[in-house]
Design an enzyme around this catalytic site. Structure first.
Site, short mmCIF file in Angstrom:
data_model
loop_
_atom_site.label_atom_id
_atom_site.label_comp_id
_atom_site.label_asym_id
_atom_site.label_seq_id
_atom_site.Cartn_x
_atom_site.Cartn_y
_atom_site.Cartn_z
N ASN A 79 65.32 18.54 60.72
CA ASN A 79 64.70 17.30 60.25
C ASN A 79 64.55 16.29 61.39
O ASN A 79 64.61 16.66 62.56
CB ASN A 79 65.43 16.74 59.04
CG ASN A 79 64.46 16.08 58.06
OD1 ASN A 79 63.73 15.18 58.42
ND2 ASN A 79 64.44 16.57 56.82
N HIS A 105 63.13 18.95 63.98
CA HIS A 105 63.59 20.34 63.98
C HIS A 105 64.00 20.86 65.37
O HIS A 105 63.64 21.96 65.78
CB HIS A 105 62.50 21.24 63.38
CG HIS A 105 62.28 21.06 61.90
ND1 HIS A 105 63.24 20.55 61.06
CD2 HIS A 105 61.19 21.33 61.10
CE1 HIS A 105 62.77 20.51 59.81
NE2 HIS A 105 61.53 20.96 59.81
N HIS A 179 64.75 27.51 57.30
CA HIS A 179 63.48 26.96 56.84
C HIS A 179 62.62 28.03 56.17
O HIS A 179 61.48 28.26 56.57
CB HIS A 179 62.74 26.29 57.98
CG HIS A 179 61.79 25.21 57.55
ND1 HIS A 179 60.87 25.39 56.54
CD2 HIS A 179 61.65 23.93 57.96
CE1 HIS A 179 60.19 24.27 56.38
NE2 HIS A 179 60.65 23.36 57.23
N GLN A 281 66.64 18.91 51.67
CA GLN A 281 65.25 18.49 51.83
C GLN A 281 64.40 19.36 50.91
O GLN A 281 64.39 20.58 51.04
CB GLN A 281 64.81 18.69 53.29
CG GLN A 281 63.41 18.19 53.59
CD GLN A 281 63.35 16.71 53.94
OE1 GLN A 281 64.39 16.05 54.04
NE2 GLN A 281 62.16 16.16 54.11
N GLU A 309 65.80 22.88 52.04
CA GLU A 309 66.56 22.95 53.28
C GLU A 309 67.88 22.21 53.11
O GLU A 309 67.89 20.98 53.08
CB GLU A 309 65.74 22.33 54.42
CG GLU A 309 64.40 23.01 54.65
CD GLU A 309 63.35 22.04 55.22
OE1 GLU A 309 63.52 21.59 56.36
OE2 GLU A 309 62.36 21.74 54.52
C1 GLA Z 1 60.25 20.09 57.04
C2 GLA Z 1 59.79 18.71 57.18
C3 GLA Z 1 58.34 18.65 56.86
C4 GLA Z 1 57.57 19.58 57.76
C5 GLA Z 1 58.10 20.97 57.62
C6 GLA Z 1 57.42 21.89 58.59
O1 GLA Z 1 60.29 20.49 55.73
O2 GLA Z 1 60.51 17.79 56.40
O3 GLA Z 1 57.88 17.34 57.03
O4 GLA Z 1 57.73 19.18 59.08
O5 GLA Z 1 59.48 20.96 57.86
O6 GLA Z 1 56.02 21.77 58.56
#
Ligand code: GLA
Length: 344
Positions: A79, A105, A179, A281, A309
């Site tokens: 994140n 990330h 992810h 998330q 996530e």
């Molecule tokens: C996470 C983020 C999103 C996006 C995805 C990848 O979930 O919170 O905003 O960046 O990864 O596209």
């Protein structure tokens, strides 16, 4: 129980290893050492037909092209970190800004883009692979040599368990997640709007336009973020600017507990997520725009999958009232997330 290794593929002169796992119930997972990535996950529907419930690509080259982190391990910091900057023990660190003004990330070459050491194993409870990576001091701007292990176990009770462990030789910030993008219809449905979602979270962290938490811990009551009872993902998604991409403050009190449940009515597949992490998330695949060609030539359009996530809260290094993401020498970071499958 079976674990098979496919022929490795070359990446910049180094081998990327691929593993195929099958448990006693016939659930199958494949993993690769690039990004310590979950490549596929076959689980049964209510008729017992197995289908792949995660998005991804047919070969390594797909993962190396435009790829929004499909199935990968994310680190050092999953994140966002505002401005890619934090102060730790009085010293300021500047990380890459790879998401507008922010760090996302783990930066330009995060843990999703490195080759991990891999060690397959079989044990009475299931089959798995332990991935290890040594992230050198200064990598992507982060302090300290970080030794990190991610262990996937495809267990004989319909669970894929992911366990994380890390140690460091200088204080750093750490936030690890996986992810994976799920579509429990296994490709039968082009979007996940009819999936029913429950998240055991009484609060969430509202964000600014760049998806950085404002700092508020807000009650979900009376908002489109109230998933304490199961709700269709599509039900209130249009009330949320851009769709869901928010961190939920879990009710689990840091203990391994059920925190989310997703049900796909056509196939009958249900996913339970258990974690020790304080946040989750929920990302409704808003940025998938149909330009990515994935498995079997399928294009992945908006909301064709969701991610859950498990994590610490975004931008914790700059939000002292959020649970801390500091890891210091002598401490061992441990975290566990379980994806448990069933049908009804
Ligand atoms: C996470 C983020 C999103 C996006 C995805 C990848 O979930 O919170 O905003 O960046 O990864 O596209």
């Amino acid at each position: 129980m079976v674990i098979d290794e496919k022929k490795p593929e070359d990446y910049q002169g180094r081998p990327v290893r691929f593993f195929q796992l099958e448990n006693d119930e016939g659930l199958k997972a494949s993993l690769m050492s690039y990004g310590a990535t979950l490549v596929s996950l076959y689980v049964p529907d209510r008729q017992g037909r197995i289908g792949d419930v995660v998005l991804g690509f047919d070969s390594l080259s797909g993962y190396l092209g435009p790829n929004p982190y499909m199935g990968a391990t994310i680190g050092r910091y999953a994140n966002r970190i505002a401005g890619g900057r934090f102060v730790l023990d009085g010293r300021e660190y500047q990380l890459a800004k790879n998401d507008g003004p922010n760090h996302l990330h783990g930066g330009i070459r995060g843990f999703d883009k490195v080759i991990w050491q891999a060690e397959p194993f079989t044990q009475p409870s299931g089959v798995g692979v332990r991935f290890s990576y040594l992230s050198p001091d200064g990598e992507e701007g982060y302090p300290g040599n970080l030794s990190c292990q991610v262990t996937y176990l495809l267990a004989n009770n319909s669970q894929l368990e992911i366990s994380y462990q890390a140690t460091v030789d200088r204080p750093t910030h750490l936030n690890l997640t996986n992810h994976s993008y799920f579509n429990l219809s296994a490709g039968a449905r082009n979007n996940i709007l009819d999936h029913e979602l429950q998240i055991l979270a009484s609060a969430f962290t509202p964000v600014d336009k760049t998806l950085i938490p404002t700092g508020e811990i807000k009650s979900v009551a009376g908002t489109p973020f109230d998933f304490r009872q199961p709700v269709r993902i599509g039900e209130r998604i249009n009330q949320v600017d851009g769709g869901y991409d928010h961190n939920f403050v879990l009710d689990n009190k840091g203990e391994l507990a059920l925190v989310a449940r997703v049900f796909e009515p056509d196939s009958g597949r249900q996913l339970d997520l258990l974690t020790t992490e304080p946040g989750l998330q929920f990302y409704s695949g808003n940025f998938l725009d149909g330009t990515i060609i994935g498995k079997s030539g399928k294009t992945y359009g908006p909301r064709s999958a969701f991610s859950l996530e498990s994590q610490h809260f975004p931008d914790s290094p700059n939000q002292p009232h959020f649970p801390s993401t500091v890891l210091r020498p002598g401490q061992v970071f441990r975290s566990k997330t379980i994806f448990r499958f069933s049908t009804r």
